[in-house]
Design an enzyme around this catalytic site. Structure first.
Site, PDB file in Angstrom:
ATOM      1  CB  CYS A  17      -0.945  -0.011   1.249  1.00  0.00           C
ATOM      2  SG  CYS A  17       0.136   0.221   2.851  1.00  0.00           S
ATOM      3  CB  CYS A  20       4.297  -0.527   2.029  1.00  0.00           C
ATOM      4  SG  CYS A  20       3.065  -1.523   2.912  1.00  0.00           S
ATOM      5  CB  CYS A  84      49.711 -12.982  -5.531  1.00  0.00           C
ATOM      6  SG  CYS A  84      49.658 -11.315  -6.381  1.00  0.00           S
ATOM      7  CB  CYS A  87      45.661 -11.450  -8.504  1.00  0.00           C
ATOM      8  SG  CYS A  87      47.194 -11.250  -9.382  1.00  0.00           S
ATOM      9  CG  ASP A 511      13.313 -28.540  19.780  1.00  0.00           C
ATOM     10  OD1 ASP A 511      12.391 -28.371  20.794  1.00  0.00           O
ATOM     11  OD2 ASP A 511      12.770 -29.161  18.748  1.00  0.00           O
ATOM     12  CG  ASP A 710      12.315 -29.447  12.426  1.00  0.00           C
ATOM     13  OD1 ASP A 710      12.306 -28.574  11.635  1.00  0.00           O
ATOM     14  OD2 ASP A 710      11.579 -30.331  12.407  1.00  0.00           O
ATOM     15  CG  ASP A 714      13.368 -25.720  16.683  1.00  0.00           C
ATOM     16  OD1 ASP A 714      12.171 -25.294  17.282  1.00  0.00           O
ATOM     17  OD2 ASP A 714      13.554 -26.736  16.836  1.00  0.00           O
TER      18      ASP A 714
END
Length: 819
Positions: A17, A20, A84, A87, A511, A710, A714
């Site tokens: 909108c 935003c 090197c 570079c 967890d 997980d 998570d």
């Protein structure tokens, strides 16, 4: 850019909108240097005006901070021509100046640039032009599944560098043999003129044939005002060679032969370095080689063999024993054992049956399988792993920042030191001769040479002994080896920053469900009353539960089926929510449920009271079983611990790490599991959204925190932690979720990842120490004439080889809990 004003357009995602658009406009107006901002909601683009260059990274960060997103793409570009660290810095700066580029990291060890850019603002063509403008070239590489070139790029480089080395020594060995009489007895055979001319003629093919790439690279870098190591070698050998013709007219010694020797040792160092880098980078090549090149698919009822690039999602593939599974899919017919070691590091084959997912490039060992393709091309598990490893190898370890700052100014400083050396020898020859005389015990130090010759020898030694390569290779090679080793063992590391941070974590937060435990309920105990067989309890309970959709009921049925018991369909089935089920099995009325459920039906659990208390104290859910008004026994169900949970937590504690369980379970259950596993601290009854706050509190109390969980459920906690470690299995895994991803889904992988981090960082520290120590000690010795130019070149080549070889020794570290 007009009148010093830079204009640009940037796409914005997430605006819905006018508010935003205003929010984004306000955020961008606060970016330093931005003069005007106009955000168009219809086109989802922002138009920017800035004084001077626009910082696209700052623009992307400002938009992200406002809650929106600037879309970016990341591309990995193979760069040709870098020799090197200077570079690599030059390429990095050239790419970072392309409008729309958000971040750049150039890795000398892999010879690749990882570039994040804003599509539409920057293009691949812009990136290629920037690299070409810096004097280098972007190579083409095949995608996963495409045919690889006939010769591997690393092998080609090794072959070419081996050829140059052999040619150089074919001319340099005669130079050395011819120089021996002069070095030992002062005899120039057959005479002074022929000797000097011979040195010049033998040196020409070494310097200007096989050594021309060094001169071309050094000259190109100098013309771009960004001198590199090849510039130093070119100057050193060029000055040495010019003393040959000059010796016919001036009182200077002929060092043309020495120039050839320097170049021969330089090319030898390049060959050994290419070989060592090839070994260090073999992880990506191994992964690319794993992919199947063809697939046998069913088309119009017929089996046809097609290139892997033509396989489409939904195709049914036929895989015979001993063949590779072409791409990710799901088994629709057949049963077999599949070797998934390439993905998980687990040597034991995994049984697959209809409905099971399989990973592309794994090997079918026994039966015929028909597999429906679910992912192809860049979406496959293998392609994601390769991309992740490449991104990790293209990232930088924070400790590397200091080395990068030194590298940016290293070659100009060395050129300044070389000029200072020349001036000191010409202005204060007595002082320099006094310092030189202190090294007369060295067989190659000759104080009797003329001042001009000594000045040339010292300047050449300074130029060829300085080595930015050791600095540039110190961290990338170790990171390259570590990320490759991790991928081979099912540990995917997203970045160098994660690798460095992981070694310093103080707390491992875990967890419970799916991390410490298997994530699904299983029957753990069957306890009968007197005179009742456990099998009979299990058969009746499972038959009654066949009509149930409850996870606990399904666990009982699964256990009975695994035990080979014959089950019958229940009659008059009724499920009482939260209490139990009642059904008729073989004419017998069966009750399966809680203590309260049986009491409601007039049955007392008293005979099993002590057993119930014990099982409940172990965080198990107990179901009582009764038949025709008689208590038969109890069945305990629990989300059982993973096989390696206790071993892994014990290993973490031995490493001095504090372990904390963060779970949504009730405190009694959580503490019972924590006691069994050996967890130091429990934070129970934490809602999913509360895990982020718990991680933040742990960070405030203890410092750096790694969260293990997980990859899907998570995700916020993984992001909040200093290092997020995501566990998963096979293609289900969310590879993008964590800083570290454990493909095997085993907790011992956390221990291995920390061991790998610590071992890799030790190698990085060793390499950086050697690189700095070498330059700090050797350059002053070269200034005062203690280093012969040939020895200086040997030392320079050795320093680069040392850091690369030391990184490859990481493979010998004791990291893995299983082989």
């Amino acid at each position: 850019m007009m009148d010093g004003i830079m204009r640009g357009h940037v796409p914005i995602e997430g605006m819905t909108c006018a508010a935003c658009a205003a929010h984004v406009e306000e955020a961008l107006s606060r970016v330093p240097g931005i003069r005007r901002v106009s955000v168009n909601l219809a086109t989802a683009r922002a138009t920017l005006e800035a004084e001077g260059e626009i910082s696209w990274a700052a623009v992307a960060e400002a938009v992200a901070a406002a809650g929106y997103r600037v879309p970016t793409e990341t591309v990995i570009l193979p760069i040709s021509g870098m020799t090197c660290a200077a570079c690599a810095m030059h390429v990095e700066e050239a790419l970072s100046q392309v409008p729309g580029v958000v971040s750049v990291s150039v890795n000398l060890a892999t010879e690749k640039a990882t570039v994040s850019y804003i599509p539409g603002v920057a293009t691949l063509s812009d990136l290629r032009k920037a690299v070409a403008g810096a004097g280098y070239e972007v190579l083409e590489t095949p995608a996963v599944g495409e045919a690889a070139p006939a010769e591997d790029e690393a092998e080609r480089k090794m072959r070419e560098s081996r050829f140059r080395m052999r040619v150089a020594w074919a001319f340099t060995v005669p130079i050395i043999l011819w120089m021996l009489p002069e070095m030992i007895g002062g005899i120039m055979w057959p005479n002074h003129e022929v000797f000097n001319l011979g040195m010049i003629l033998l040196a020409i093919p070494v310097l200007f044939w096989v050594g021309r790439r060094t001169y071309r690279s050094g000259l190109t870098a100098a013309l771009h005002l960004y001198p590199n190591m090849d510039t130093l070698i070119s100057l050193g050998t060029g000055i040495s060679f010019l003393t040959g013709p000059a010796s016919f007219f001036l009182p200077v010694a002929n060092y043309a032969g020495v120039a050839a020797m320097i170049m021969a040792f330089h090319l030898t160092g390049r060959y050994v370095e290419e070989t060592a880098r090839g070994r260090a980078s073999q992880a990506i090549r191994k992964l690319l080689d794993l992919g199947a090149k063809t697939a046998r698919v069913v088309r119009d009822g017929q089996e046809v063999e097609i290139p892997i690039t033509e396989v489409q999602v939904g195709d049914v593939m036929v895989v015979r024993p001993g063949e590779k599974i072409p791409t990710d899919g799901v088994v629709i017919e057949g049963e077999s054992a599949v070797d998934e070691s390439m993905a998980t590091g687990e040597s034991m084959p995994v049984n697959k049956r209809p409905g099971d997912e399989v990973i592309g490039a794994t090997v079918n060992q026994e039966g015929l399988l028909k597999i429906r393709a679910t992912r192809v091309g860049k979406d496959t598990f293998l392609a994601q792993v390769i991309r992740l490893v490449e991104e990790a190898q293209g990232s930088k370890v924070p400790i590397q920042e200091f080395a990068d700052r030194v590298t940016r100014v290293f070659v100009p400083i060395v050129l300044g030191i070389a000029l200072l050396t020349l001036l000191l020898w010409l202005i204060a020859p007595n002082l320099m001769r006094t310092l030189l005389a202190a090294g007369a015990f060295l067989p190659w130090v000759n104080p009797n040479l003329g001042t001009a010759t000594l000045a040339i020898v010292s300047v050449v030694a300074v130029l060829v002994i300085a080595c930015p390569c050791a600095l540039g290779l110190a961290t990338p090679t170790a990171l390259m080896v570590a990320s490759g080793m991790g991928a081979e063992h099912g540990i995917l590391i997203r970045s160098g920053e994660a690798l460095q941070t992981l070694k310093d974590v103080r707390v491992i937060a875990l967890d419970k469900t799916g991390t410490l435990t298997r994530g699904r309920p299983e029957v753990t105990d069957v306890v009968p009353t007197d005179g009742v067989l456990p099998e009979e309890i299990l058969r009746l309970a499972a038959s009654a539960e066949r009509g149930s959709e409850h996870p606990l009921g399904k666990a009982v049925v699964e256990r009975a089926e695994r035990a080979g018991l014959t089950l019958t369909d229940p009659q008059e089935f009724q499920a009482r929510r939260g209490r139990g089920v009642v059904a008729t099995v073989d004419g017998v009325r069966v009750l399966v449920g809680s203590r309260r459920f049986l009491e409601e039906h007039g049955l007392s659990p008293a005979p099993l009271e002590e057993t119930l208390r014990r099982l409940e104290a172990e965080a198990k859910t107990v179901m009582l079983v009764a038949a025709d008004g008689r208590l038969l026994g109890a069945i305990a169900v629990a989300d059982v611990l993973k096989d390696d949970a206790i071993e892994a937590v014990a290993a973490l504690r031995r490493m001095g790490l504090r372990t904390v369980m963060v779970t949504g379970d009730n405190r009694q259950t959580a503490e019972a599991i924590a006691r069994r596993v050996g967890i130091d601290e429990v934070r129970a009854e934490v809602l999913p959204e509360g895990k982020v706050a718990e991680v933040r509190r742990l960070q405030e109390e203890y410092g750096l925190v790694a969260f293990v969980g997980d990859g899907i459920n998570d995700a916020p906690a993984l992001k909040q932690a200093n290092v997020g470690i995501a566990l998963g299995t096979g293609t289900d895994i969310a590879i993008e979720a964590g800083d570290v991803t454990l493909v095997r889904g085993e907790l011992t992988g956390v221990v291995e990842a920390i061991h790998l981090s610590r071992a890799a960082f030790r190698k990085i520290q060793q390499n950086l120490f050697w690189a700095f120590f070498y330059n700090v000690v050797m350059i002053p010795l070269a200034m005062i004439g203690w280093m012969h130019p040939v020895l200086a070149e040997i030392a320079m080549a050795t320093s680069s080889i040392t850091v690369v070889t030391n990184a490859t020794l990481l493979r010998r570290a004791k990291i893995w809990s299983r082989r």
